[in-house]
Every structure is written in structure tokens, then in C-alpha cells.
Design an enzyme around this catalytic site. Structure first.
Site: not given
Ligand code: UD1
Length: 416
Positions: A92, A121, A125, A305, A327
Site C-alpha cells: 500500500r 487506510r 490527506l 508498529d 492510530i
Molecule cells: C506509515 C508506516 C507504517 C506505520 C504508520 C503510522 C511506512 C511505509 N509505513 O504508514 O508502518 O504504522 O506510518 O506510524 O512508512 N490517514 C488518513 N488519511 C490519509 C492518510 C492517513 O486518514 O490520507 C490515517 C490512516 O488511516 C491512519 C493514520 O492516518 O489511521 C496514520 O496513517 P499514516 O501515518 O499515513 O500511515 P502510513 O504512512 O500509511
């Protein structure tokens, strides 16, 4: 997918070098698309997510060569800006290539990353931020097509949540955009710093102002040599594994400042954890005690994590432990598997209460996701008898040679 066979009950003892960080290598490989020439990346972890990112680079037209931990990306002939569905599905976090492709070519096409094992997910944003910078998105039957008719321009972007991936995408797009981008409430994870440091070396202008990230776009970036930071989650997992067996061990090439919240939790539980600037040692005698307030938070809070591996450790602590997952919506899938091994855990929405038991029992269990899978390995190491862990491919996404590393610490682990 292969299975791990772990005969529990052996005290782990030894020294291990910590691999490079999965969550750094992915955005860093994406950043290699930003410039022509050869970008050389050292300390690359040998995990399947790295392999997927390399496949994506090749599909974009990059030349990629790999020699043990060093990956060289030649981005002279990048000529495709579409990532096929199969690759997006595999990982992803391929979404981070979006900002890089827009920066390099002003266009990109990706399949929509679906929900995954951690719950929905969304990428709102990412899309909102890139739209503010001049990107125009069109949803074409499951594909997201993106163009920048007037080029990318700097913008003021407030993230309602400090999303790691969204911050990285904005950074990758902003470094060559016209004008200045300010990100308020940007993620502050060590992997974000690692990406910043690579981009700055490439010639990007990234600074801070009052805690906000400020990026002034430049016309050109240059290829560099970069060394990936150590993986703080892998380090946390091995500390949990050693502690779960009442053993002692030393991690080298780790940066304890990157996971001080995990070290604090282990110390609160009664483990003897000591560190220098690049080593961490752990020693445990007898049962640990429950820890009541592990609440996952953006950095520098307790990393989501590390929640599952720590929970596996606390299943045999004396007393109750309480985990609050703030999270991700669906990050307790490992709980049912731990219960199969005799753990006593109750989940209510985002709170898991672990009532420590004397001993876990061996069982046949299945990895539900990457960190949940690692948690099962931690549990199996302390359990009585032979535990069989299925779907190990999840673990291989983020842990390099887990059976070899655990065996080097004295564990009885085989893979078939
Ligand atoms: C990254 C890490 C993952 C870690 C996570 C949180 C990588 C490759 N992966 O994932 O291992 O568990 O950070 O520390 O670096 N969200 C929204 N809208 C968005 C984007 C995110 O609502 O557009 C929400 C997600 O659903 C989730 C939270 O924000 O609930 C955290 O997501 P995010 O920090 O974006 O995680 P990742 O970048 O996917």
C-alpha cells in the site's frame, strides 16, 4: 507461503546487527526518481517490500542494480508514470511514488490502494495536499489519474493528522515545486528525517520554522550516496523477543533515541535496558510486570508498529497490561492468534487488556499482518512446545532473515 516452526523455551543470548529501516527505504527509493544519474543507497534491508519498490522503479523505466545491502538506481530513462495494480496491491505504501512521479514528470497514474489488514487506510490527506499544490485528480474506474496542467507550486498545507505517507508525498512533490511549501502538523518520525537528509544532500531546501516544515522548491536535484537509518521497529521486536525468553542480548547498529518510548515501556516492565549511541542491550531475570498505559501515538509517542510485539511480550507478565491503539482502527488482529496460544486478552474497541499468564502453549497460528506476525514469533519463543506460524510472507515484508537472526541468538527456529 512458508511456515516458521519455533520450539519455545530457549533463553536467547547473543548479539545482532539491526537492519536498515523499511519505512525509510521505501520513500528513499521513490526519491531516487527525482533526479537523473545514479543514486546509491546503502544499508538497504533485504525484505520483500524493498523488492516490490525495486519492481516499481523498474516498471517506471529505472535501471536498478543490487549488491548485498547496496542498491543503485539509475533514473536517466524514466519514461512510464503508471504503477500497475498488482504492485499497488502488494504494498500500500507504493502511494509514496505519487509525489515523486509528479515532481519528475508532472503526471502519474496509480490504482487506488484499497483497504488493508489494518482497516480502511484512506489517502484523502495525500490528495488534498497535492491538489493544493496544483495537481488535478481524476478517478478512472479504480485508477487515479493525476496531472499538473500548470506545474506544481508551493502551498500552505495543514495536515489534520501527522500522516507519515502524506508528509513524504508532499515533501517529494514540494522539493522541485515552484515557490515555498509550508507543512503544519507534519509527521516527525525518524524516517521523515532520513528522507529530509537525503533530499537536502540532493540539493533540496528543507528547513523548519516554529515547528513547521518549510520547503523551498529548487530547479534541479542531484544524485547522491545515502545510508538508510536502522529499523527501530525491528530493534524493538528483537528486544521483545529476547525479553520474552528471559534472556539477554545486544543490538548493534541501532539508534536508541529513535525508540525511546519502547525502551521506556520495557524498563517500566522491569527489563534491564541499557544503551549507548548505537547499541542497546536488554537483560531480564524472572517474569516482567504488566504495563498499564501503552498508548500508540505519532512520533515521539509509542509506535503503533511496536504494539503487537510488545503485547506478545506482556502476555506472560505478572499482572495486567493495557494497550490503547489510537492510530489504526483494526490493529488487534493478532489478539485471536495469541489467545490460541493461551494468552488472556480482552478487546473493547481500541483498548486491549492483557492479563498475564504463567506460560503460553504452542499452537498452530497464522500471521494476520506484518507486525502481528512478528508478535507471534515473540510469543512462540517463550511458549511450551513447537509452534507453527503460517503465512510468514507477512513477516518477510519487513524482517530480514528472521529465522537466521533468531537462530543466531540461540532460538530453535526452522522455515519450511
Ligand atoms: C506509515 C508506516 C507504517 C506505520 C504508520 C503510522 C511506512 C511505509 N509505513 O504508514 O508502518 O504504522 O506510518 O506510524 O512508512 N490517514 C488518513 N488519511 C490519509 C492518510 C492517513 O486518514 O490520507 C490515517 C490512516 O488511516 C491512519 C493514520 O492516518 O489511521 C496514520 O496513517 P499514516 O501515518 O499515513 O500511515 P502510513 O504512512 O500509511
Amino acid at each position: 507461503m512458508s511456515k516458521l516452526y519455533i520450539k519455545g523455551g530457549r533463553r536467547l543470548d547473543g548479539t545482532l546487527r539491526v537492519q536498515g529501516a523499511k519505512n525509510s527505504i521505501l520513500p528513499i527509493l521513490a526519491a531516487s526518481v527525482l533526479t537523473a544519474g545514479n543514486t546509491v543507497i546503502e544499508n538497504c534491508p533485504d525484505i520483500s517490500d524493498t523488492a516490490t519498490a525495486v519492481e516499481i522503479l523498474k516498471c517506471l523505466g529505472c535501471g536498478v542494480s543490487r549488491q548485498s545491502g547496496v542498491i543503485t538506481v539509475s533514473s536517466d530513462n524514466v519514461d512510464n508514470f503508471e504503477i500497475e495494480e498488482a504492485l499497488m496491491r502488494k504494498m500500500r505504501s507504493s502511494i509514496v511514488f505519487l509525489g515523486a512521479m509528479l515532481s519528475r514528470a508532472g503526471e502519474a497514474k496509480i490504482s487506488m490502494p484499497g483497504g488493508c489488514e489494518l482497516g480502511p487506510r484512506p489517502i484523502d490527506l495525500h490528495i488534498d495536499a497535492l491538489s493544493r499544490m496544483g495537481a488535478v485528480f481524476e478517478d478512472k474506474r479504480g485508477y487515479l489519474e493525476c496531472k499538473c496542467p500548470d506545474g506544481l507550486r508551493g502551498a500552505e498545507i495543514h495536515l489534520r493528522f501527522p500522516s507519515v505517507g502524506a508528509t513524504e508525498n508532499i515533501m517529494l512533490a514540494a522539493v522541485t515545486a515552484k515557490g515555498t511549501t509550508v507543512i503544519t502538523n507534519a509527521a516527525r518520525e525518524p524516517e521523515i528525517d532520513d528522507l529530509s537528509s537525503l533530499l537536502r544532500d540532493m540539493g533540496a531546501k528543507i528547513g523548519t520554522d516554529g515547528g513547521n516544515m518549510v520547503i523551498e522548491g529548487v530547479k534541479r536535484l542531484y544524485p547522491v550516496v545515502h545510508t538508510v537509518i536502522p529499523d527501530r521497529i525491528v530493534a524493538s521486536t528483537y528486544l521483545a523477543a529476547i525479553a520474552a525468553t528471559g534472556g539477554k542480548g545486544k543490538l548493534i547498529g541501532a539508534n536508541p533515541l529513535h525508540f525511546s518510548s519502547v525502551i521506556a515501556a520495557l524498563s517500566d516492565a522491569g527489563a534491564d535496558v541499557r544503551w549507548t549511541k548505537d547499541t542497546v542491550t536488554v537483560k531480564t531475570d524472572g517474569r516482567l510486570k504488566g504495563v498499564r498505559n501503552i498508548r500508540t501515538m505519532p512520533y515521539p509517542g509509542f509506535p503503533t508498529d511496536a504494539q503487537a510485539p510488545l503485547m506478545a511480550l506482556m502476555t506472560t507478565a505478572k499482572g495486567d497490561s493495557v494497550f490503547v491503539e489510537t492510530i489504526f482502527e483494526n490493529r488487534f488482529k493478532h489478539v485471536n492468534e495469541l489467545i490460541r496460544m493461551g494468552a488472556r486478552i480482552t478487546v473493547n474497541d481500541r483498548v486491549a487488556v492483557v492479563e498475564g499468564v504463567d506460560k503460553l502453549q504452542c499452537s498452530s497460528v497464522e500471521c494476520t499482518d506484518l507486525r502481528g506476525g512478528a508478535a507471534l514469533a515473540v510469543a512462540a519463543l517463550s511458549a511450551d512446545g513447537l509452534t507453527v506460524i503460517d503465512n510468514v510472507g507477512h513477516i518477510d515484508r519487513g524482517y530480514e532473515k528472521i529465522e537466521e537472526n533468531l537462530s543466531a541468538l540461540g532460538a530453535d527456529v526452522k522455515r519450511y
